[in-house]
Every structure is written in C-alpha cells, then in structure tokens.
Design a protein around this motif. Structure first.
Motif, PDB file in Angstrom:
ATOM      1  N   GLN A 101      39.771  58.416  49.370  1.00  0.00           N
ATOM      2  CA  GLN A 101      39.431  58.506  48.272  1.00  0.00           C
ATOM      3  C   GLN A 101      40.097  59.880  47.608  1.00  0.00           C
ATOM      4  N   VAL A 102      40.371  60.079  46.553  1.00  0.00           N
ATOM      5  CA  VAL A 102      40.799  61.398  45.790  1.00  0.00           C
ATOM      6  C   VAL A 102      39.714  61.909  45.097  1.00  0.00           C
ATOM      7  N   GLN A 103      39.667  63.118  45.061  1.00  0.00           N
ATOM      8  CA  GLN A 103      38.812  63.897  44.206  1.00  0.00           C
ATOM      9  C   GLN A 103      39.447  64.972  43.511  1.00  0.00           C
ATOM     10  N   LEU A 104      39.291  64.997  42.188  1.00  0.00           N
ATOM     11  CA  LEU A 104      39.589  66.051  41.432  1.00  0.00           C
ATOM     12  C   LEU A 104      38.693  66.946  40.933  1.00  0.00           C
ATOM     13  N   VAL A 105      38.352  68.345  41.259  1.00  0.00           N
ATOM     14  CA  VAL A 105      37.184  68.996  40.960  1.00  0.00           C
ATOM     15  C   VAL A 105      37.977  70.336  39.930  1.00  0.00           C
ATOM     16  N   GLU A 106      37.209  70.178  38.883  1.00  0.00           N
ATOM     17  CA  GLU A 106      37.712  70.861  37.743  1.00  0.00           C
ATOM     18  C   GLU A 106      36.757  72.203  37.773  1.00  0.00           C
ATOM     19  N   SER A 107      37.066  73.653  37.272  1.00  0.00           N
ATOM     20  CA  SER A 107      36.341  74.553  36.912  1.00  0.00           C
ATOM     21  C   SER A 107      36.964  75.345  35.782  1.00  0.00           C
ATOM     22  N   GLY A 108      36.245  76.175  35.401  1.00  0.00           N
ATOM     23  CA  GLY A 108      36.466  76.897  34.356  1.00  0.00           C
ATOM     24  C   GLY A 108      35.784  76.307  32.967  1.00  0.00           C
ATOM     25  N   GLY A 109      36.341  76.588  31.985  1.00  0.00           N
ATOM     26  CA  GLY A 109      35.676  76.418  30.539  1.00  0.00           C
ATOM     27  C   GLY A 109      34.430  77.020  30.353  1.00  0.00           C
ATOM     28  N   GLY A 110      33.557  76.763  29.171  1.00  0.00           N
ATOM     29  CA  GLY A 110      32.556  77.445  28.838  1.00  0.00           C
ATOM     30  C   GLY A 110      32.714  77.774  27.391  1.00  0.00           C
ATOM     31  N   LEU A 111      32.117  78.992  27.107  1.00  0.00           N
ATOM     32  CA  LEU A 111      32.158  79.398  25.798  1.00  0.00           C
ATOM     33  C   LEU A 111      33.092  80.540  25.405  1.00  0.00           C
ATOM     34  N   ALA A 112      33.787  80.228  24.168  1.00  0.00           N
ATOM     35  CA  ALA A 112      34.767  81.172  23.746  1.00  0.00           C
ATOM     36  C   ALA A 112      34.736  81.456  22.220  1.00  0.00           C
ATOM     37  N   GLN A 113      34.952  82.655  21.659  1.00  0.00           N
ATOM     38  CA  GLN A 113      34.944  82.835  20.228  1.00  0.00           C
ATOM     39  C   GLN A 113      36.440  82.480  19.646  1.00  0.00           C
ATOM     40  N   CYS A 137      41.983  72.773  38.319  1.00  0.00           N
ATOM     41  CA  CYS A 137      41.844  71.422  38.797  1.00  0.00           C
ATOM     42  C   CYS A 137      42.351  71.204  40.079  1.00  0.00           C
ATOM     43  N   ALA A 138      41.727  71.077  41.228  1.00  0.00           N
ATOM     44  CA  ALA A 138      42.198  70.950  42.498  1.00  0.00           C
ATOM     45  C   ALA A 138      41.859  69.524  43.106  1.00  0.00           C
ATOM     46  N   ARG A 173      38.404  76.342  16.541  1.00  0.00           N
ATOM     47  CA  ARG A 173      36.981  75.459  16.916  1.00  0.00           C
ATOM     48  C   ARG A 173      37.423  74.072  17.032  1.00  0.00           C
ATOM     49  N   GLU A 174      38.113  73.845  16.817  1.00  0.00           N
ATOM     50  CA  GLU A 174      38.665  72.192  17.009  1.00  0.00           C
ATOM     51  C   GLU A 174      39.288  71.944  18.432  1.00  0.00           C
ATOM     52  N   ASP A 175      39.357  73.245  19.252  1.00  0.00           N
ATOM     53  CA  ASP A 175      39.652  72.921  20.563  1.00  0.00           C
ATOM     54  C   ASP A 175      38.123  72.741  21.137  1.00  0.00           C
ATOM     55  N   THR A 176      37.249  72.546  20.625  1.00  0.00           N
ATOM     56  CA  THR A 176      35.917  72.204  21.197  1.00  0.00           C
ATOM     57  C   THR A 176      35.865  70.780  22.008  1.00  0.00           C
ATOM     58  N   ALA A 177      35.797  70.531  23.253  1.00  0.00           N
ATOM     59  CA  ALA A 177      35.810  69.223  23.874  1.00  0.00           C
ATOM     60  C   ALA A 177      35.527  69.451  25.195  1.00  0.00           C
ATOM     61  N   VAL A 178      35.200  68.190  25.581  1.00  0.00           N
ATOM     62  CA  VAL A 178      35.252  68.195  27.249  1.00  0.00           C
ATOM     63  C   VAL A 178      36.758  68.099  27.540  1.00  0.00           C
ATOM     64  N   TYR A 179      36.995  68.739  28.613  1.00  0.00           N
ATOM     65  CA  TYR A 179      38.451  68.640  28.974  1.00  0.00           C
ATOM     66  C   TYR A 179      38.429  67.898  30.396  1.00  0.00           C
ATOM     67  N   TYR A 180      39.447  66.914  30.815  1.00  0.00           N
ATOM     68  CA  TYR A 180      39.336  66.027  32.005  1.00  0.00           C
ATOM     69  C   TYR A 180      40.702  66.592  32.537  1.00  0.00           C
ATOM     70  N   CYS A 181      40.829  66.387  33.766  1.00  0.00           N
ATOM     71  CA  CYS A 181      41.953  66.675  34.640  1.00  0.00           C
ATOM     72  C   CYS A 181      42.414  65.098  35.067  1.00  0.00           C
TER      73      CYS A 181
END
Length: 121
Positions: A1-13, A22-23, A87-95
């Motif tokens: 199996q292969v796992q992709l683990v994302e980190s980062g993101g959050g709130l920005a002005q 993503c590792a 503001r339009e960059d607001t989203a869930v980001y997937y690797c």
C-alpha cells in the motif's frame, strides 16, 4: 500500500502565504508525477499544479505566478508554496501521486487525505 500524508494548510489572511507538504511512503519502486488538487465547497475538484519526476511543472491559470510546486525525489515529498493568497483559494487541498510498483504493470494513483486552507480576514 501507498500512503500520502499531507501537512500544512490552515488559516491565512488575503495576501498572505501558506505552505503545504506531502510525503509518500509505502511499497513502490518509483513515483512519477505528483500534484496538488483542491476542492472548494460546492465545486468540483480541480488541478492546482503538478510536477513530473524530472521537475517539469504545470499550473492552473488561477494560481500562476502565485503558487510554486517543488519536489524532492529522494524524500518522496512534494511541496506547494502559496503566496498572495486570495479568498477564492479557500478549499481542501489534496496531494496525488502516480507510482510504479514492482511486479505491477502500469501506474497506480493515490490521494492524500486532504488539508484545509482558509483565506479570510
């Protein structure tokens, strides 16, 4: 199996910056292209940027000049630096990664779990 683990993101002005990483880990012999997609509420998932194993890149028009994708093949990791956020960059980001496995013909694709980016004042 292969796992992709994302980190980062959050709130920005608006106008701010965030970085995502993503590792990839697990059983594979090679990672080909890696990319970032995003899905905003009520919208379809869309490509943000991808990078080939050789370092070739492609960006969505909406992020050109603001986002930068990079990777380290030895670390099986891809990053997305996001500057001048809107503001339009607001989203869930997937690797996403295309990998090759020993004994398996062709390429298999895997997704990360997603990390939320919110751009708001």
């Amino acid at each position: 199996q292969v796992q992709l683990v994302e980190s980062g993101g959050g709130l920005a002005q608006p106008g701010g910056s965030l970085g995502l990483s993503c590792a990839a880990s697990g059983s594979f012999s090679l990672i080909n292209a890696m990319g970032w997609f995003r899905q905003a509420p009520g919208k379809q998932r869309e490509l943000v940027a991808f990078i080939t194993r050789g370092g070739g890149t492609n960006y969505a028009d909406s992020v050109k000049g603001r986002f930068a994708i990079s990777r380290d093949n030895a670390k099986n990791t891809v990053w997305l630096q996001m500057n001048s956020l809107k503001r339009e960059d607001t989203a869930v980001y997937y690797c996403k990664a295309g990998v090759e496995k020993v004994g398996v013909q062709g390429e298999s694709h895997y997704w990360g779990q997603g990390t939320r980016v919110t751009v708001s004042s």
